[in-house]
Design a protein around this motif. Sequence first.
Motif, PDB file in Angstrom:
ATOM      1  N   UNK A 136       0.981  -1.242   0.026  1.00 45.12           N
ATOM      2  CA  UNK A 136      -0.079  -0.103  -0.026  1.00 45.12           C
ATOM      3  C   UNK A 136       0.892   1.303  -0.070  1.00 45.12           C
ATOM      4  N   UNK A 137       1.927   1.071   0.794  1.00 45.87           N
ATOM      5  CA  UNK A 137       2.939   2.247   0.944  1.00 45.87           C
ATOM      6  C   UNK A 137       3.384   2.550  -0.501  1.00 45.87           C
ATOM      7  N   UNK A 138       4.069   1.792  -1.157  1.00 49.08           N
ATOM      8  CA  UNK A 138       4.425   1.985  -2.506  1.00 49.08           C
ATOM      9  C   UNK A 138       3.528   2.275  -3.526  1.00 49.08           C
ATOM     10  N   UNK A 139       2.454   1.768  -3.492  1.00 47.48           N
ATOM     11  CA  UNK A 139       1.354   2.079  -4.513  1.00 47.48           C
ATOM     12  C   UNK A 139       0.945   3.559  -4.354  1.00 47.48           C
ATOM     13  N   UNK A 140       0.585   3.694  -2.995  1.00 48.11           N
ATOM     14  CA  UNK A 140       0.071   5.453  -2.672  1.00 48.11           C
ATOM     15  C   UNK A 140       1.186   6.281  -3.119  1.00 48.11           C
TER      16      UNK A 140
END
Length: 152
Positions: free
Chosen positions: A44-48
């Motif tokens: 989630x951190x990378x995608x966001x």
Amino acid sequence: MQEHDARILRGAAIPTAVVGAIASVIAFAMAGLHGLTGAVVGTVLVIVFFAVSAIVLAWVGKNWPPLVLMAGLATYTVKVVVLGIVLIFFGGTTVFDGNAFALTAAVCVVTWLTGHSIGSMKVRRLYVEPAESPAAEHGTEAERTGTVEDRR
């Protein structure tokens, strides 16, 4: 957001989500619920981070093209600072497995960059907008002066 920007974003986000899901299953099998949580947080951190950066750059590129490089550097700096804050804040946490988080985030970053690069290569985008020639504005040379057949 222009169509080619959205296509590049989808071409990076979808494979990253798939790789993150696979990494989450592997992390769950290896480290249990803490591994699953770490892998999901990393994904989630990378995608966001990358999606927000791409959206901001697309918006800046549409409205203020000369500022794209500055916006890219600014979004990169913000991502590094926020990631540092997240790592400091969750440095000694037992909520999720740090190894699963780190490995999943690294694999997702590589996947995102690969998908983004492939998507960018497939898009046929003009780097310079061609200006209309004066002949196009006032007709072609033959239309203005008449052809040989028209003069007879």
